[in-house]
Design an enzyme around this catalytic site. Sequence first.
Site, PDB file in Angstrom:
ATOM      1  N   ARG A  33       0.829  -1.214   0.000  1.00 44.77           N
ATOM      2  CA  ARG A  33       0.000   0.000   0.000  1.00 44.77           C
ATOM      3  C   ARG A  33       0.862   1.261   0.000  1.00 44.77           C
ATOM      4  NH1 ARG A  33      -2.776  -4.185   1.905  1.00 44.77           N
ATOM      5  NH2 ARG A  33      -5.067  -4.193   2.017  1.00 44.77           N
ATOM      6  N   ARG A 129      -5.814 -18.117  -9.253  1.00 47.57           N
ATOM      7  CA  ARG A 129      -6.652 -17.476  -8.217  1.00 47.57           C
ATOM      8  C   ARG A 129      -7.721 -16.572  -8.837  1.00 47.57           C
ATOM      9  NH1 ARG A 129      -2.805 -15.142  -3.643  1.00 47.57           N
ATOM     10  NH2 ARG A 129      -4.807 -15.022  -2.573  1.00 47.57           N
ATOM     11  N   SER A 174     -12.968  -9.811   2.328  1.00 49.30           N
ATOM     12  CA  SER A 174     -11.657  -9.667   1.683  1.00 49.30           C
ATOM     13  C   SER A 174     -11.184  -8.221   1.712  1.00 49.30           C
ATOM     14  CB  SER A 174     -11.738 -10.156   0.223  1.00 49.30           C
ATOM     15  OG  SER A 174     -10.584  -9.728  -0.468  1.00 49.30           O
ATOM     16  N   ASP A 327      -4.290 -15.515   7.337  1.00 49.74           N
ATOM     17  CA  ASP A 327      -3.056 -16.102   6.807  1.00 49.74           C
ATOM     18  C   ASP A 327      -2.361 -17.016   7.816  1.00 49.74           C
ATOM     19  OD1 ASP A 327      -3.415 -14.792   4.402  1.00 49.74           O
ATOM     20  OD2 ASP A 327      -2.204 -13.060   4.978  1.00 49.74           O
ATOM     21  N   ARG A 358      -5.277 -23.744   0.701  1.00 50.37           N
ATOM     22  CA  ARG A 358      -4.531 -23.966   1.953  1.00 50.37           C
ATOM     23  C   ARG A 358      -5.177 -25.007   2.854  1.00 50.37           C
ATOM     24  NH1 ARG A 358      -2.335 -17.906   3.238  1.00 50.37           N
ATOM     25  NH2 ARG A 358      -0.532 -18.155   1.873  1.00 50.37           N
ATOM     26  N   ARG A 401       3.501 -19.850   2.904  1.00 49.98           N
ATOM     27  CA  ARG A 401       3.077 -20.112   4.292  1.00 49.98           C
ATOM     28  C   ARG A 401       2.951 -21.610   4.581  1.00 49.98           C
ATOM     29  NH1 ARG A 401       2.612 -14.871   5.744  1.00 49.98           N
ATOM     30  NH2 ARG A 401       1.427 -13.526   4.349  1.00 49.98           N
TER      31      ARG A 401
END
Length: 450
Positions: A33, A129, A174, A327, A358, A401
Amino acid sequence: MASSIAPAPLSAQASGPLTGRIRVPGDKSISHRSLMLGTLAVGTTEIDGLLESADVLATAAAMRALGATVTRSEDGRWRVAGVGVGGLLEPTAPLDFGNAGTGCRLALGLVGTHHIAVTAVGDASLSGRPMGRVLAPLRLMGAEAIARQGDRLPLTIRGAKTPTPISYRLPVASAQVKSAVLLAALNTPGTTTVIEPVATRDHTERMLEGFGATLSITTDADGVRTIRIDGPVELSPQSVTVPCDPSSAAFPIVAALLVPGSDLTIEAVLLNPTRTGLITTLQEMGGDLVIENERLSGGERVGDLRVRASKLTGITVPPERAPSMIDEYPVLAVAAAFAEGETVMHGLEELRVKESDRLAAVAAGLSANRVEHETGPDWLVVRGRRGSVGGGRVTTHLDHRIAMSFLVMGMAADAAVSVDDTAMIDTSFPGFTALMEGLGARFATPDPVA
Ligand code: S3P
């Protein structure tokens, strides 16, 4: 980008105690950002502590291609000379976002209300995605986009010539979708409204206000947030200090809780309440995790986290906590594998569309390492301490991750845990393996699979 780097498998064996004081790299969300808002400001934004990971460097390159001058000085400070809202230039080549969902989706928001054409590409993970979640509101604002089937990358977007303000109720929890609409609103005359039924990370709102935008934000009795912004907006350059990323701190935190004798302090971690769900959850599980020296840094609350090895007990994680630790579920599943009893996690549907599916990747990793668990479309139950843990090889699906979580598992397991790739860890946590080895982790290149 991660897809072009040769896979680097690694295994982790039981580690000695983790002690001392460390810092993890800058927050990924705030880093993306700060480059983007710097690009939209008129003048030079200075950024200290930028996360210099592959994801964020891809965003820096994208901002350059859109007209900003982005430089790094010897002392590690970044400068962005922005083009101003309305001033983005049409890039001459496709923008490659690599593995980065945040970089790509937020940049689509920027472009969506600038009358330029941009082609976005990414690695195999990002290309799988869904982008429709940001293209839908941007199309309502007047953007045109042509994407591969299922609104996947590669895609070409042409931003609206005359953007229309919208009122948009987020269909999914989101922060990326919320942020894409808010960034698009900056170059849209009139009032754009985003209604957020479940609060997600609020860095875009906070940083927009820091860069001089006026937002009206209300929260009703049910926690539904309504965010309004009147465009067009002029942004002023800022001096940004990026705090350390709690989503990266999660890995040494869990490792220190699990490895007997550990007493580790992780300094200057971002403690924004929209990001601290894992800390709360681990404390509820009995984790000795204390926040010390809480203070403000660059408008965000930060603190030092002192973590001591603890006996954990399974709990039911409230589903409404999911956005504040979205996450962190893979590494929570690892903590749960060593906790007494059941850890129950619901509300995990968004895990299906992260850098990998995930939920499936975690379940497969738990199976490979003999951890009892059950999983459904949006839930996971882990039954810890039912036998010896480890001995498995985990498929990471280009997901940083998943790789880091199962290396942490190996640090506390009865037998080594290996992961098929660690190259993509650089997308969010450069220096992860060296940092963990410095704390006592025993990583090695595993024998090739026959
Ligand atoms: C992010 C939002 C979250 C998170 C991602 C970073 C952001 O994604 O998983 O790592 O910076 O806005 P969603 O918005 O898709 O939940």
